[in-house]
Design an enzyme around this catalytic site. Structure first.
Site, PDB file in Angstrom:
ATOM      1  N   TYR A 177      -7.114  16.057  -6.574  1.00  0.00           N
ATOM      2  CA  TYR A 177      -6.300  15.316  -7.545  1.00  0.00           C
ATOM      3  C   TYR A 177      -5.302  16.266  -8.219  1.00  0.00           C
ATOM      4  O   TYR A 177      -4.103  15.968  -8.304  1.00  0.00           O
ATOM      5  CB  TYR A 177      -7.199  14.660  -8.598  1.00  0.00           C
ATOM      6  CG  TYR A 177      -6.447  13.776  -9.582  1.00  0.00           C
ATOM      7  CD1 TYR A 177      -6.161  12.449  -9.275  1.00  0.00           C
ATOM      8  CD2 TYR A 177      -6.037  14.263 -10.828  1.00  0.00           C
ATOM      9  CE1 TYR A 177      -5.475  11.633 -10.176  1.00  0.00           C
ATOM     10  CE2 TYR A 177      -5.353  13.458 -11.730  1.00  0.00           C
ATOM     11  CZ  TYR A 177      -5.081  12.144 -11.404  1.00  0.00           C
ATOM     12  OH  TYR A 177      -4.404  11.331 -12.296  1.00  0.00           O
TER      13      TYR A 177
ATOM     14  N   ASP B 262       0.893  -1.161   0.000  1.00  0.00           N
ATOM     15  CA  ASP B 262       0.000   0.000   0.000  1.00  0.00           C
ATOM     16  C   ASP B 262       0.931   1.211   0.000  1.00  0.00           C
ATOM     17  O   ASP B 262       1.593   1.488   1.006  1.00  0.00           O
ATOM     18  CB  ASP B 262      -0.893  -0.007   1.238  1.00  0.00           C
ATOM     19  CG  ASP B 262      -1.784   1.230   1.303  1.00  0.00           C
ATOM     20  OD1 ASP B 262      -1.582   2.166   0.498  1.00  0.00           O
ATOM     21  OD2 ASP B 262      -2.679   1.271   2.174  1.00  0.00           O
TER      22      ASP B 262
HETATM   23  N1  NAI Z   1      -5.865   6.908 -16.756  1.00  0.00           N
HETATM   24  C1  NAI Z   1      -5.673   8.194 -16.955  1.00  0.00           C
HETATM   25  O1  NAI Z   1      -6.382   8.829 -17.771  1.00  0.00           O
HETATM   26  C2  NAI Z   1      -4.578   8.904 -16.241  1.00  0.00           C
HETATM   27  C3  NAI Z   1      -3.935   8.386 -15.127  1.00  0.00           C
HETATM   28  N2  NAI Z   1      -2.887   9.054 -14.562  1.00  0.00           N
HETATM   29  C4  NAI Z   1      -2.113   8.492 -13.465  1.00  0.00           C
HETATM   30  O2  NAI Z   1      -1.513   7.295 -13.912  1.00  0.00           O
HETATM   31  C5  NAI Z   1      -1.239   6.436 -12.802  1.00  0.00           C
HETATM   32  C6  NAI Z   1      -1.700   5.032 -13.129  1.00  0.00           C
HETATM   33  O3  NAI Z   1      -3.097   5.038 -13.265  1.00  0.00           O
HETATM   34  P1  NAI Z   1      -3.914   4.103 -14.278  1.00  0.00           P
HETATM   35  O4  NAI Z   1      -3.022   3.155 -14.944  1.00  0.00           O
HETATM   36  O5  NAI Z   1      -4.748   5.001 -15.084  1.00  0.00           O
HETATM   37  O6  NAI Z   1      -4.888   3.405 -13.242  1.00  0.00           O
HETATM   38  P2  NAI Z   1      -5.306   1.908 -12.898  1.00  0.00           P
HETATM   39  O7  NAI Z   1      -6.384   2.053 -11.896  1.00  0.00           O
HETATM   40  O8  NAI Z   1      -5.556   1.115 -14.119  1.00  0.00           O
HETATM   41  O9  NAI Z   1      -3.988   1.354 -12.178  1.00  0.00           O
HETATM   42  C7  NAI Z   1      -3.572   1.870 -10.964  1.00  0.00           C
HETATM   43  C8  NAI Z   1      -2.975   0.766 -10.111  1.00  0.00           C
HETATM   44  O10 NAI Z   1      -2.550   1.358  -8.886  1.00  0.00           O
HETATM   45  C9  NAI Z   1      -2.905   0.487  -7.829  1.00  0.00           C
HETATM   46  N3  NAI Z   1      -3.045   1.242  -6.589  1.00  0.00           N
HETATM   47  C10 NAI Z   1      -3.964   2.187  -6.292  1.00  0.00           C
HETATM   48  N4  NAI Z   1      -3.791   2.614  -5.037  1.00  0.00           N
HETATM   49  C11 NAI Z   1      -2.736   1.927  -4.532  1.00  0.00           C
HETATM   50  C12 NAI Z   1      -2.088   1.921  -3.288  1.00  0.00           C
HETATM   51  N5  NAI Z   1      -2.495   2.693  -2.271  1.00  0.00           N
HETATM   52  N6  NAI Z   1      -1.024   1.112  -3.118  1.00  0.00           N
HETATM   53  C13 NAI Z   1      -0.622   0.304  -4.123  1.00  0.00           C
HETATM   54  N7  NAI Z   1      -1.198   0.253  -5.321  1.00  0.00           N
HETATM   55  C14 NAI Z   1      -2.250   1.057  -5.529  1.00  0.00           C
HETATM   56  C15 NAI Z   1      -4.214  -0.160  -8.261  1.00  0.00           C
HETATM   57  O11 NAI Z   1      -4.433  -1.385  -7.572  1.00  0.00           O
HETATM   58  C16 NAI Z   1      -3.987  -0.327  -9.744  1.00  0.00           C
HETATM   59  O12 NAI Z   1      -3.429  -1.604 -10.028  1.00  0.00           O
HETATM   60  C17 NAI Z   1      -1.917   7.090 -11.609  1.00  0.00           C
HETATM   61  O13 NAI Z   1      -0.940   7.775 -10.841  1.00  0.00           O
HETATM   62  C18 NAI Z   1      -2.879   8.085 -12.240  1.00  0.00           C
HETATM   63  O14 NAI Z   1      -3.143   9.181 -11.405  1.00  0.00           O
HETATM   64  C19 NAI Z   1      -2.458  10.256 -15.050  1.00  0.00           C
HETATM   65  C20 NAI Z   1      -3.063  10.812 -16.118  1.00  0.00           C
HETATM   66  C21 NAI Z   1      -4.180  10.201 -16.788  1.00  0.00           C
HETATM   67  C1  BUO Z   2      -7.073  10.997 -14.712  1.00  0.00           C
HETATM   68  C2  BUO Z   2      -6.233  12.057 -15.243  1.00  0.00           C
HETATM   69  O1  BUO Z   2      -5.200  12.336 -14.690  1.00  0.00           O
HETATM   70  C3  BUO Z   2      -6.615  12.707 -16.410  1.00  0.00           C
HETATM   71  C4  BUO Z   2      -5.726  13.693 -16.952  1.00  0.00           C
HETATM   72  O2  BUO Z   2      -7.623  12.422 -16.988  1.00  0.00           O
END
Ligand code: NAI
Ligand code: BUO
Length: 254
Positions: free
Chosen positions: A156, A62
């Protein structure tokens, strides 16, 4: 093989961009600690990597817990003998709340997962590299919401802006220690991050939705992983302290 003989930790690696980064790093020769609190998902990623001939281990963490993040860094070093690359990728969305509607509980949760976790990982990894007098690379998955005003809610956006500051400050501080620290600012990427989006703040989404309407298209996790590979590789040896938008041109509009 751009990461041959390298050892990497990727957080949030059970899903989305973290999964794509872990798989690509392993394909490029890195040994990868696949870290996530979804341990079943992390184990599946490890299985995929191993089936493709790569080397990886799953680790339950975590990232909002300082102790667990520090144990994660200790674990990768004891498992693979060293650490070269840390990818702070785990993150969660808020519910698009504007500041008037942000609760203390939500603010603290978003900051603990999106921001404090990055401090914990960076501090531990950098102290390890300084003690060993060895090079290191950090890639932080930030967001276009860390560079612009309202791509989600206030918490966020603020949590990601803070990681931009942490990235740039640290990149300059340790530039002469052979430690490079960069960020990626993905735009809207097709992942599982929005699965938990219930009770979205109507006013917040009506405002942020105007910005999202300009997104040329949704990106794929692999398109972000390619940027994470470049930043972690020696091809980026003189790239330090940047936050690279990977957004298909979305933020070129404003
Ligand atoms: N999907 C999007 O449009 C965007 C996402 N992001 C960022 O990209 C990163 C990855 O997100 P995604 O791949 O989109 O999401 P996702 O939800 O597909 O993957 C995120 C992963 O992080 C894990 N996670 C969440 N909280 C946790 C914790 N406390 N400890 C350990 N693991 C944890 C989840 O279990 C999941 O496997 C994040 O930092 C998010 O803010 C940034 C810009 C855009
Ligand atoms: C989830 C997130 O960071 C955006 C840019 O959509």
């Amino acid at each position: 093989m751009k990461l041959e003989n390298k050892v990497a930790v990727v957080t949030g690696a059970a899903s989305g961009m973290g999964k794509a980064i872990a798989e690509l790093y392993a394909k490029e020769g890195a040994k990868v600690l696949v870290a996530d609190f979804n341990i079943e998902g992390a184990e599946q990623v490890v299985q995929t990597i191993q089936e493709r001939g790569g080397e990886a281990t799953a680790f339950k963490v975590d990232v909002s817990s300082k102790e667990q993040v520090e144990q994660m860094i200790d674990q990768v070093i004891s498992e693979f003998g060293k650490l070269d690359i840390l990818v702070n990728n785990a993150g969660i969305m808020d519910k698009f709340e504007p500041v008037a509607d942000v609760t203390d509980e939500s603010w603290e949760k978003i900051f603990s997962v999106n921001t404090n976790s990055v401090l914990y990982g960076m501090r531990k990894a950098i102290n390890y590299w300084l003690e060993k007098d060895m090079p290191g690379v950090i890639v932080n998955t930030i967001s276009t919401g860390g560079l612009n005003g309202a791509h989600a809610g206030a918490a966020y956006g603020a949590s990601k802006h803070a990681v931009v500051g942490l990235t740039k400050n640290s990149a300059f501080m340790y530039a002469q220690k052979n430690i490079r620290i960069n960020g990626i600012a993905p735009g809207a990427i097709q992942t599982n991050i929005s699965n938990s989006l219930t009770n979205i703040n109507e006013f917040g989404i009506s405002r942020a939705g105007m910005a999202h309407a300009l997104t040329p298209r949704m990106g794929e996790s692999d398109e972000v992983a390619a940027a994470a590979l470049f930043l972690a590789s020696d091809e980026a040896s003189f790239v330090n302290g940047i936050v690279m938008p990977v957004d298909g041109g979305w933020t070129a509009a404003f």
